[in-house]
Write a protein that holds these residues in place. Structure first.
Motif, PDB file in Angstrom:
ATOM      1  N   VAL A 576       0.903  -1.211   0.048  1.00 12.88           N
ATOM      2  CA  VAL A 576       0.017   0.023  -0.025  1.00 12.88           C
ATOM      3  C   VAL A 576       0.970   1.201   0.107  1.00 12.88           C
ATOM      4  N   TRP A 577       0.849   2.170  -0.930  1.00 10.09           N
ATOM      5  CA  TRP A 577       1.278   3.519  -1.054  1.00 10.09           C
ATOM      6  C   TRP A 577       0.388   4.588  -0.491  1.00 10.09           C
ATOM      7  N   PRO A 578       0.502   5.324   0.297  1.00 14.11           N
ATOM      8  CA  PRO A 578      -0.420   6.197   0.868  1.00 14.11           C
ATOM      9  C   PRO A 578      -0.628   7.260  -0.353  1.00 14.11           C
ATOM     10  N   HIS A 579       0.215   7.715  -1.134  1.00 14.12           N
ATOM     11  CA  HIS A 579      -0.053   8.899  -2.017  1.00 14.12           C
ATOM     12  C   HIS A 579      -1.114   8.150  -3.175  1.00 14.12           C
ATOM     13  N   ASP A 580      -0.884   6.917  -3.566  1.00 18.27           N
ATOM     14  CA  ASP A 580      -1.583   6.114  -4.597  1.00 18.27           C
ATOM     15  C   ASP A 580      -2.936   5.944  -4.156  1.00 18.27           C
ATOM     16  N   THR A 581      -3.111   5.620  -2.751  1.00 17.06           N
ATOM     17  CA  THR A 581      -4.615   5.652  -2.277  1.00 17.06           C
ATOM     18  C   THR A 581      -5.140   7.105  -2.167  1.00 17.06           C
ATOM     19  N   LEU A 615       3.245   8.757   7.781  1.00 18.90           N
ATOM     20  CA  LEU A 615       3.011   7.704   6.889  1.00 18.90           C
ATOM     21  C   LEU A 615       4.344   7.381   6.153  1.00 18.90           C
ATOM     22  N   PRO A 616       4.743   6.095   6.102  1.00 16.80           N
ATOM     23  CA  PRO A 616       6.048   5.735   5.098  1.00 16.80           C
ATOM     24  C   PRO A 616       5.575   5.893   3.887  1.00 16.80           C
ATOM     25  N   GLU A 617       6.579   5.922   3.159  1.00 14.84           N
ATOM     26  CA  GLU A 617       6.701   5.674   1.536  1.00 14.84           C
ATOM     27  C   GLU A 617       5.454   4.556   1.023  1.00 14.84           C
ATOM     28  N   LEU A 618       5.714   3.425   1.669  1.00 17.23           N
ATOM     29  CA  LEU A 618       4.821   2.361   1.755  1.00 17.23           C
ATOM     30  C   LEU A 618       4.675   1.504   2.658  1.00 17.23           C
ATOM     31  N   PHE A 619       3.675   0.507   2.637  1.00 14.72           N
ATOM     32  CA  PHE A 619       3.621  -0.340   4.113  1.00 14.72           C
ATOM     33  C   PHE A 619       3.016  -1.724   3.148  1.00 14.72           C
ATOM     34  N   ALA A 620       2.931  -2.791   3.962  1.00 13.69           N
ATOM     35  CA  ALA A 620       2.759  -4.032   3.390  1.00 13.69           C
ATOM     36  C   ALA A 620       1.082  -3.901   3.365  1.00 13.69           C
ATOM     37  N   GLY A 621       0.654  -4.914   2.501  1.00 14.03           N
ATOM     38  CA  GLY A 621      -0.754  -4.805   1.909  1.00 14.03           C
ATOM     39  C   GLY A 621      -1.630  -6.157   2.751  1.00 14.03           C
ATOM     40  N   TYR A 622      -1.042  -6.298   3.849  1.00 16.08           N
ATOM     41  CA  TYR A 622      -1.947  -7.145   4.517  1.00 16.08           C
ATOM     42  C   TYR A 622      -3.271  -6.961   5.066  1.00 16.08           C
ATOM     43  N   SER A 623      -4.331  -7.560   5.061  1.00 17.06           N
ATOM     44  CA  SER A 623      -5.707  -7.262   5.271  1.00 17.06           C
ATOM     45  C   SER A 623      -5.917  -6.588   6.682  1.00 17.06           C
ATOM     46  N   ARG A 624      -6.580  -5.719   6.788  1.00 18.74           N
ATOM     47  CA  ARG A 624      -6.818  -5.265   8.372  1.00 18.74           C
ATOM     48  C   ARG A 624      -7.903  -6.080   9.064  1.00 18.74           C
ATOM     49  N   ASP A 625      -8.619  -7.019   8.327  1.00 13.00           N
ATOM     50  CA  ASP A 625      -9.428  -8.134   9.191  1.00 13.00           C
ATOM     51  C   ASP A 625      -8.363  -9.087   9.777  1.00 13.00           C
ATOM     52  N   ARG A 626      -7.406  -9.230   9.295  1.00 13.12           N
ATOM     53  CA  ARG A 626      -6.479 -10.199   9.635  1.00 13.12           C
ATOM     54  C   ARG A 626      -5.270  -9.511  10.632  1.00 13.12           C
ATOM     55  N   GLN A 627      -5.051  -8.510  10.384  1.00 15.83           N
ATOM     56  CA  GLN A 627      -4.000  -7.878  11.259  1.00 15.83           C
ATOM     57  C   GLN A 627      -4.305  -6.133  11.744  1.00 15.83           C
ATOM     58  N   SER A 628      -4.579  -6.011  12.735  1.00 18.11           N
ATOM     59  CA  SER A 628      -5.173  -4.788  13.148  1.00 18.11           C
ATOM     60  C   SER A 628      -4.132  -3.533  12.954  1.00 18.11           C
ATOM     61  N   SER A 646      -0.035  13.818   0.977  1.00  9.01           N
ATOM     62  CA  SER A 646      -1.426  12.909   0.767  1.00  9.01           C
ATOM     63  C   SER A 646      -2.644  13.351   1.772  1.00  9.01           C
ATOM     64  N   SER A 647      -2.048  14.024   2.969  1.00  7.41           N
ATOM     65  CA  SER A 647      -2.885  14.370   3.874  1.00  7.41           C
ATOM     66  C   SER A 647      -3.763  15.525   3.428  1.00  7.41           C
ATOM     67  N   VAL A 648      -3.015  16.601   2.817  1.00  8.54           N
ATOM     68  CA  VAL A 648      -3.496  17.745   2.314  1.00  8.54           C
ATOM     69  C   VAL A 648      -4.536  17.279   1.196  1.00  8.54           C
ATOM     70  N   LEU A 649      -4.166  16.317   0.419  1.00 10.59           N
ATOM     71  CA  LEU A 649      -5.253  15.735  -0.800  1.00 10.59           C
ATOM     72  C   LEU A 649      -6.362  15.385  -0.171  1.00 10.59           C
ATOM     73  N   VAL A 650      -6.231  14.462   0.790  1.00 10.93           N
ATOM     74  CA  VAL A 650      -7.499  13.830   1.300  1.00 10.93           C
ATOM     75  C   VAL A 650      -8.450  15.001   2.003  1.00 10.93           C
ATOM     76  N   LEU A 651      -7.702  15.865   2.694  1.00 12.95           N
ATOM     77  CA  LEU A 651      -8.385  16.978   3.144  1.00 12.95           C
ATOM     78  C   LEU A 651      -9.495  17.907   2.100  1.00 12.95           C
ATOM     79  N   GLN A 652      -8.667  18.097   1.110  1.00 13.17           N
ATOM     80  CA  GLN A 652      -9.184  18.823  -0.255  1.00 13.17           C
ATOM     81  C   GLN A 652     -10.411  17.876  -0.843  1.00 13.17           C
ATOM     82  N   SER A 653     -10.158  16.545  -0.972  1.00  9.50           N
ATOM     83  CA  SER A 653     -11.154  15.696  -1.391  1.00  9.50           C
ATOM     84  C   SER A 653     -12.295  15.462  -0.416  1.00  9.50           C
TER      85      SER A 653
END
Length: 719
Positions: A576-581, A615-628, A646-653
């Protein structure tokens, strides 16, 4: 004395190898538990206890490691770390208990504090021994330092250079290879000093600390490139964007914005050709330099806070815009570059990428998009007009250079044989692959690059019209033709239904993996309403199992979990890449899918909270259902500019903000997504003016402080 120092060094080294586990030759060092202090172009990365002892640890300046080792030890006394605290200005204090020293009860009595500050070209560490016990503490504190002057490429490859022998004087050590030098000084001077056969300098203090008192010493390391910094720190610290004030029932967004603001401030670099122009370095430690794509996206994300960074980024890249055909660097007339590094040898004695490298398919259309968006957010028209010749050169590149085989799509192939095999944002060698795991072969036409090109052409046409330059109608026709070709050639289908392929390969086959790239298509104008709805459905599908689908619960996976090549720890193949999301969040909001955007934004907030809001550049794509808690990608940069921005883009969105300063208009959503009711943001900027936005308890949006602007509410059915 040599025997005593050697014994302490051996003990600390053994502890370091066990604790860090990073110094494995030939493997990229891990960073997930590192403490990083940053002031671009300098940084210091260390273990959780503050020590520099191999792997990626070090004090760096301008992509060179000036200190590779810096350890503190107390003879015959266990030094037990108890934690680290980061201050608002980025200073870090590491604390350790000196076990058994001056103790009269089970309580610890003596603490060693190591306070670290980084400024451009300088590392400062202040060592403090505090005695809260009832007896005088007598100890021998030694500080051991070494340097390998390794390049960042050598460190990243896991094959650092051999230690460099220092020149020493009382309380001083200096390392130099002619290109860069580092000078370490101690104040007060040490009681003992020794240089070992491996080049390690050990300086020791014989200390007495009476009850209730403290002892201090300060270490400073200054670094300097002989020919100056490639991209220096700005000549003066200033505010290039406003600091938004976020309030509401859910405080996570406020914390994320605040931490991101501090990190971004320390990633700012300037153009030595025009020091007033600034841009954001891509990330620390690996990418603390100019990257075209990263700088453009980061600047675009910050537009609701001001246009200064966007303007500086546009001009910095325009000065380096391609002017000739140079296969070795992939330069072409009108092309925007990928990255700039120093011209230094790689570990094997050759060079890696050229120091100015143009191997990117997307930076040029992204440059055009940023120019338009910055104009709409209030970049002065005179500054926009000055860049229009560069915009026309970029358009010429899209038409005449980017489509090598004349099929009407922008594509890439490494023309040098030594460059990047993939040249979109997923630029790892295995980043573009078919659903069955096969890699796509170049020339490759990426789906998101076509979307960027479409958006760039439409927006450039509007710029040309607004500034009375010819070509607007031609580029609107070009964009419409691209849109139709994309619909014909890129869409494919599986059991779930139609979706856009991630790319076309060299044989014009659809690369049929379900990938996060499709999120970049939303809101660009490339897709129609029904197509946007299909993409939105794919992006927010969690799959039939806890490990399936695109949405991990913390953000979008780069590759659908059902794909044969999926790897939750793959750089571009399941992480998962935060900027991508965040780009997908913005696209969903622009496409009228506000609730879907809100769900992805909520996932990112959950991840941000778990990473201490950095938030880092990226992190592992494990499911939140299996890993909190999200698992880190161990070699990820942190901070990374577009992850923070990305925090500002999310705010704008969330508020659906779209500016049009030339027309004195601001579009905004009528409601925020569910879960963001009561959110309020102050100190946004448009055209140099501050304004606020808020959502009431029912989620209804209001804009405050924009007298003279026409406010255009937009319902969740698209703009």
């Amino acid at each position: 004395m040599a025997e005593r120092i050697g014994l302490v060094e051996a003990t600390v080294k053994a502890h370091g190898d066990f604790a860090g586990g990073q110094s494995v030759p030939g493997l990229q060092p891990f960073l997930h538990d590192a403490h990083l202090s940053l002031a671009a172009p300098s940084l210091c990365a260390s273990g959780p206890d503050g020590a520099l002892r191999g792997g990626a640890d070090g004090f760096y300046h301008g992509d060179r490691r000036v200190l590779s080792r810096l350890e503190a030890a107390v003879e015959a006394v266990p030094v037990v770390p108890i934690g680290a605290a980061t201050g608002p200005e980025g200073d870090v204090v590491f604390r350790a208990v000196l076990r058994g020293l001056a103790e009269q009860t089970p309580d610890p009595a003596v603490v060693l504090e190591r306070s670290r500050a980084v400024s451009p070209g300088r590392l400062t560490e202040r060592y403090t021994v505090r005695n809260a016990g009832g007896r005088t503490a007598r100890l021998r504190l030694s500080l051991s330092a070494a340097s390998d002057l390794a390049t960042m490429e050598q460190v990243k490859s896991g094959r650092p250079a051999a230690p460099v022998s220092p020149r020493t004087g009382p309380g001083e050590a200096r390392w130099s290879d002619g290109a860069i030098s580092g000078t370490l000084t101690l104040n007060p001077g040490p009681d003992e000093q020794l240089t070992g056969p491996d080049g390690t300098v050990t300086m020791a203090y014989l200390i007495e600390v009476p009850p209730g008192t403290t002892w201090h010493a300060e270490l400073r390391c200054d670094a300097e490139h002989r020919d100056g910094d490639l991209f220096p720190a700005p000549p003066k610290a200033t505010r290039w964007w406003s600091a938004p004030e976020v309030t509401g029932p859910d405080r996570r967004l406020a914390h994320w914005i605040s931490r991101s603001d501090r990190d971004l401030f320390r990633l700012v670099l300037s153009d030595p050709l025009q020091p007033e122009d600034v841009f954001l370095a891509a990330g620390a430690p690996w990418y603390l330099t100019l990257f075209g794509r990263d700088a453009l996206w980061s600047a675009r994300m910050l537009l609701p806070l001001g246009t200064d960074v966007a303007a500086g980024t546009l001009r910095t890249l325009a000065r380096r815009q391609g002017t000739a055909h140079v296969p070795a660097t992939e330069e072409q007339p009108g092309k925007i570059l990928h990255e700039v590094r120093r011209d230094e040898p790689a570990p094997d004695g050759t060079t890696s990428l050229p120091p100015s490298y143009y191997g990117t398919a997307d930076a040029t259309p992204l440059w055009l998009i940023l120019l338009y968006d910055a104009w709409r957010w209030g970049m002065p028209e005179s500054e926009v007009a000055a860049l229009l010749p560069h915009a026309e050169a970029a358009l010429n590149w899209m038409e005449h250079c980017a489509d090598a085989d004349g099929d009407g799509f922008l594509e890439y192939a490494d023309s040098s044989g030594a460059g990047l095999s993939n040249q979109g944002w997923k630029d790892s060698s295995d980043g573009i692959r078919f659903r069955d795991g096969r890699p796509a072969l170049a020339p490759i036409a990426l789906s998101e690059v076509q979307a960027y090109a479409h958006e760039a052409a439409v927006k450039a046409a509007a710029l040309l019209d607004a500034f009375a330059r010819p070509g607007g109608e031609q580029w609107r026709r070009w964009a419409e033709g691209l849109r139709e070709r994309f619909r014909t050639h890129f869409w494919t289908e599986d059991d779930t239904g139609p979706y856009p392929a991630v790319a076309l390969d060299r044989d014009k086959r659809r690369v049929d993996s379900v990938a996060s790239n499709m999120g970049h298509l939303l809101g660009t104008g490339l897709l129609g309403p029904e197509e946007s709805a299909r993409v939105a459905g794919r992006l927010t599908d969690a799959g039939d199992t806890a490990d399936g689908g695109m949405d991990s619960g913390f953000g979008l996976r780069t590759l659908d979990a059902s794909s044969a090549g999926f790897n939750a720890l793959g750089y571009h193949t399941g992480s998962v890449w935060p900027h991508d999301t965040a780009i997908a969040v913005h696209g969903l909001a622009r496409a009228g899918r506000a609730e879907a955007a809100g769900r992805l934004a909520t996932g990112l907030l959950g991840a941000a909270e778990q990473f201490g809001y950095r938030l880092p550049e990226l992190f592992a794509g494990y499911s939140r259902d299996r890993q909190s808690r999200p698992a880190p990608y161990p070699a990820s940069c942190r901070p990374q500019a577009w992850a923070a921005a990305s925090s500002v883009l999310v705010l704008q969105s969330l508020f659906g903000l779209e500016a049009d300063v030339p027309a004195r208009r601001l579009r905004h959503a009528t409601r925020v997504p569910s879960g963001f009711e009561g959110l309020r943001v102050r100190h946004l900027r448009i055209g140099g003016r501050h304004f606020d936005v808020s959502a009431d308890a029912e989620g209804r949006v209001e804009v405050h402080g924009l007298a003279g602007f026409t406010l255009v509410p937009v319902h969740a059915t698209g703009w």
